[in-house]
Design a protein around this motif. Structure first.
Motif, short mmCIF file in Angstrom:
data_model
loop_
_atom_site.label_atom_id
_atom_site.label_comp_id
_atom_site.label_asym_id
_atom_site.label_seq_id
_atom_site.Cartn_x
_atom_site.Cartn_y
_atom_site.Cartn_z
N THR A 286 0.55 -1.55 0.37
CA THR A 286 -0.31 -0.47 0.43
C THR A 286 0.76 1.09 0.09
O THR A 286 0.61 2.13 -0.61
N THR B 273 -3.74 8.76 -4.60
CA THR B 273 -4.53 7.16 -4.72
C THR B 273 -4.78 6.39 -5.87
O THR B 273 -4.33 7.19 -6.98
N ARG C 184 -1.85 -4.96 4.57
CA ARG C 184 -2.28 -4.37 3.54
C ARG C 184 -3.42 -3.86 3.23
O ARG C 184 -3.39 -2.40 2.66
N CYS D 70 -5.10 0.56 4.12
CA CYS D 70 -5.59 1.46 3.16
C CYS D 70 -6.22 2.56 3.42
O CYS D 70 -6.99 3.67 2.52
N LEU E 43 -4.15 1.76 -3.25
CA LEU E 43 -5.31 0.89 -3.14
C LEU E 43 -5.30 -0.28 -4.02
O LEU E 43 -5.80 -1.16 -3.97
N SER F 47 -2.86 -3.02 -7.13
CA SER F 47 -1.80 -2.49 -6.71
C SER F 47 -1.80 -3.98 -7.14
O SER F 47 -1.87 -5.16 -7.51
#
Ligand code: MGD
Ligand code: MGD
Ligand code: SF4
Ligand code: MO
Length: 713
Positions: free
Chosen positions: A151, A248, A310, A314, A535, A537
């Motif tokens: 993240t 993001t 992870r 976020c 957010l 990946s």
């Protein structure tokens, strides 16, 4: 009589990395307190380290090299000289190398001493040059670190000193009151200014009792709770869309996903957290700034630990929490203080092709397997695997092998050292020069020797440097002093280390890293492929994991609660994760014979197994207990304070029952990595834990353990 008060640093594997004031009288440590001038320590230290003199001057400290005289495991030794010890090691290493190659030698270490030179310095140079098997040092926090990095790009987060400004602190799977006391002190200050403290945990421990709101949760379901919170944040438009657009990747996919897949009712059914609490927490989080999430090890010692961390990492991006001073998240901050590790460790000394890597979480299998080449020599330092590693009955039967040559370097004859052919005396950190970083706060600390080496003890640095000479390694890497090596470690292009020099450290004892405010770091770009908070990946996608944050149920198949487990089936998983869990199912489920989750976390007065032999700290811990819900106790005929057997397919231990409602039904908790009690021999909790690896980074899965419990006959 001479009395001096020295500047020092706590060497233990603890986020606080405290600055200490140590009183030494006539060469003996008398007392230890917190340095009042250090901006984070502020004069406060834990009770454990106040007892450091009892450890450093413990009557059972090993003061000379020892050679085994009895059977392995018995702990009978006789003193020998260092020359004899070195000769024996060189002789054994040479004959192992001749017959099996250097990969048949395995170093095993962790962070019993956090000093850079003594934990990952001269030892690494030595084993690299030797061509020994490499060790994957994954027992602590790698799963979560890998998840967090997916993240955020690196182990970087909020500066702890800023967290006094927080108005909401969510302590998630961390037992701060025992394991990170200065974060708790900042939280107390924040609370005086109106902050609310929420603790999400499987156990109402010291931290749950201190928090304003304790939220009990079923083990390993935190990823689902995180997705449920995101569901509410999007649904009630408590998100900062400008922040999401700017900083993001993938927020629209995430919004769509959590809206359809994680309605609050489903999340409540998975986690055991009531619907109204999920909504209330999400609203609180969405409307309070600055908000901080402190992410603990409780989350990542599970099969799904990587993805759980992870997913939680976020959340701050959704509300733009990173823009507020003291807001954001702290999982670990080791990324800021990154030293020049290739200079320290010298991986270039390794032969090619590179030696194999073995997981420290699978030591038992490594010692017992017919791997080629077999492990024929084991060198343990800074660690106590006969207590701390998973599945210790396997570890111990490996250590029992007559054809295994084992050396243990430690301050004590630990449960691991009892199996050694040679035990070598280690100095305490107060007897050497070393450099310390923290994986939480942003200061570097220098430790200069303030005590003479006790007896014939040698530091890891000196041991491996001298052993290199005995092996005939003439490389310049082994001709350096400690000071040379610290200077090499500081020579890096890490911008946060600018201006930090050996001279300044010597003068002041500690220095703060030059870390800009987090909004600056965001503007400069993170270390993710997109330079943004991911957010979505693509890195995770490329290794076959879900690119979006996800909830992966723990591996268990329990016929008695088939319907509850089926409720979890709907969640999307990558095929890799699924197949891994199917394999694990075979091991864990045992068709419902082991219906309880067994969480074995660390305790207040020990540091992992360190201090387990200090009587003044054993006393307040009393004895190892098993906290269980009254319903689980009643159906088993277990009363408060009786001794119970706790077992599964791997082993059996005895603990004293503590019956109440500090855990949910279906969960039992014990705390502390106790040394074997020779009178009962039944306490070491890692008899029950598994060598299975987590979903990311090869992390340990201590807390994803199933057991059954019954009263002792
Ligand atoms: N006093 C003391 N301090 C220490 C240590 C020590 O041994 N003693 N060890 C040091 C080390 S090496 C480390 S890594 C850190 C670890 O410190 P922490 O990060 O605090 O980790 P743990 O104490 O292992 O576990 C944290 C909490 O997670 C909870 N937990 C377990 N499973 C789950 C779950 O599925 N969900 C949730 N929400 N909670 C869960 C446990 O009940 C526990 O309260 O502490 C360091 N500091
Ligand atoms: N069931 C269960 N198991 C766990 C955990 C859990 O929560 N539950 N936690 C896990 C975690 S997070 C961690 S980090 C590991 C920790 O596991 P370890 O790193 O093995 O930690 P310790 O048990 O403290 O053992 C450290 C040893 O190093 C020795 N030592 C200290 N200083 C020096 C030195 O300068 N030189 C040498 N040669 N030796 C030194 C100490 O005396 C001690 O015996 O345990 C893991 N095991
Ligand atoms: S164990 Fe942690 S809290 Fe205690 S003195 Fe050391 S760094 Fe500070
Ligand atoms: Mo750890």
């Amino acid at each position: 009589m001479s009395v001096h008060i020295h500047q020092a640093v706590c060497p233990l594997d603890c986020p606080d990395a405290c600055s200490l004031k140590v009183t030494v009288r006539d060469g003996k440590m008398i007392s230890v307190t917190g340095d009042p001038n250090h901006p984070v320590t502020r004069g406060a230290i834990c009770n454990k380290v106040r007892h450091m003199p009892q450890r450093v001057h413990h009557p059972q400290r090993v003061l000379t090299p020892l050679r085994r005289t009895g059977a392995k495991g018995q702990g009978h030794f006789q003193p020998i000289s260092w020359d004899d010890a070195y000769d024996e090691i060189v002789h054994h290493f040479h004959s192992v190398i001749e017959k099996y190659g250097a990969e048949a030698i395995l170093p095993y270490s962790f962070y019993g001493n956090m000093g850079e030179l003594n934990a990952e310095g001269m030892d690494r140079r030595f084993f690299h040059r030797l061509g020994a098997s490499r060790l994957d040092r994954t027992i602590c926090s790698v799963a979560g670190s890998a998840g967090y990095k997916a993240t955020m790009g690196d182990s970087i987060g909020t500066d702890p000193e800023d967290t006094v400004n927080a108005k909401l602190m969510v302590v998630w799977g961390a037992n701060l009151a025992s394991t990170n006391m200065h974060q708790l002190l900042y939280a107390n200050q924040a609370r005086k200014n109106g902050a609310t403290i929420v603790h999400i945990d499987v156990h109402r421990n010291r931290t749950g009792q201190w928090a304003d709101w304790f939220i009990p949760i079923r083990p390993g379901t935190d990823g689902a709770l995180a997705l449920g919170l995101m569901h509410v944040l999007f649904a009630e438009n408590l998100v900062q869309r400008d922040f999401l657009r700017l900083y993001t990747t993938g927020f629209e996919e995430l919004e769509h996903f959590v809206q359809s897949a994680y309605p609050v009712a489903k999340v409540a059914a998975i986690t055991g957290v009531p619907e109204q609490d999920i909504v209330q927490l999400a609203r609180m989080y969405g409307t309070t700034h600055p908000s901080l999430i402190r992410i603990g090890n409780g989350l990542q010692h599970h099969d799904n630990g990587g993805m759980t961390v992870r997913t939680i990492s976020c959340i701050p991006a959704l509300t733009g929490a990173w823009l507020h001073k003291g807001g954001g998240a702290i999982k670990g901050n080791s990324g800021y203080a990154r030293l020049n590790h290739s200079a320290l460790e010298r991986p270039d000394l390794m032969p090619h092709p590179l030696p194999r890597t073995l997981s420290m979480n699978q030591l038992g299998d490594a010692l017992l397997s017919s791997a080629s080449p077999p492990v024929k020599a084991l060198f343990v330092y800074n660690s106590n695997p006969a207590i701390v590693a998973p599945d210790i009955l396997k570890v111990r039967s490996g250590l029992q092998r007559e054809d295994l040559f084992t050396v243990v370097h430690d301050l004590f004859v630990t449960d691991t050292a009892r199996y050694a052919d040679l035990v070598l005396p280690a100095t305490s950190s107060f007897e050497n020069l070393d450099l310390y970083t923290s994986y939480w706060h942003l200061y570097l600390n220098l430790q200069e020797p303030i005590l003479p080496p006790q007896g014939e003890a040698k530091s890891n640095f000196t041991l491996f440097k001298e052993l290199a000479a005995h092996m005939g390694f003439a490389d310049a890497a082994f001709q350096v002093t400690e000071e040379d090596m610290i200077r090499e470690a500081l020579l890096t292009n890490n911008p946060y280390l600018q201006g930090i020099t050996y001279e300044k450290l010597e003068e002041q004892g500690w220095l703060k890293l030059q870390v800009p405010p987090f909004p600056e770091i965001l503007k400069q770009g993170l270390l993710t492929p997109s330079s943004k908070i991911e957010l979505f990946s693509s890195t995770l996608q490329s290794i076959g994991l879900s690119p979006l944050p996800e909830y992966c149920p723990l591996p268990v198949r329990n016929p008695s609660s088939e319907s509850a487990e089926n409720a979890l089936e709907g969640s999307v998983q990558s095929s890799d994760v699924k197949s891994k869990q199917v394999e694990s199912n075979v091991e864990e489920s045992e068709d419902g014979r082991f219906p309880l989750w067994f969480i074995s976390s660390v305790n207040h007065h020990f540091l992992n197994s360190t201090f387990g032999n200090v009587e003044s700290l054993q006393v307040p811990e009393q004895q190892p207990t098993l906290t269980m819900h009254v319903d689980d106790a009643t159906v088993r005929g277990i009363h408060n304070h009786v001794n119970v057997r706790v077992w599964n397919q791997r082993g059996e231990i005895q603990l004293r029952a503590q019956v109440g409602n500090d855990v949910l039904p279906g969960v039992v908790v014990t705390q502390g990595l106790w040394w074997d009690d020779t009178s009962s021999g039944m306490q070491a909790v890692n008899q029950l834990t598994s060598q299975r690896l987590a979903d990311m980074g090869g992390g340990a899965t201590f807390f994803s353990t199933r057991v059954e419990v019954a009263p002792c006959p």
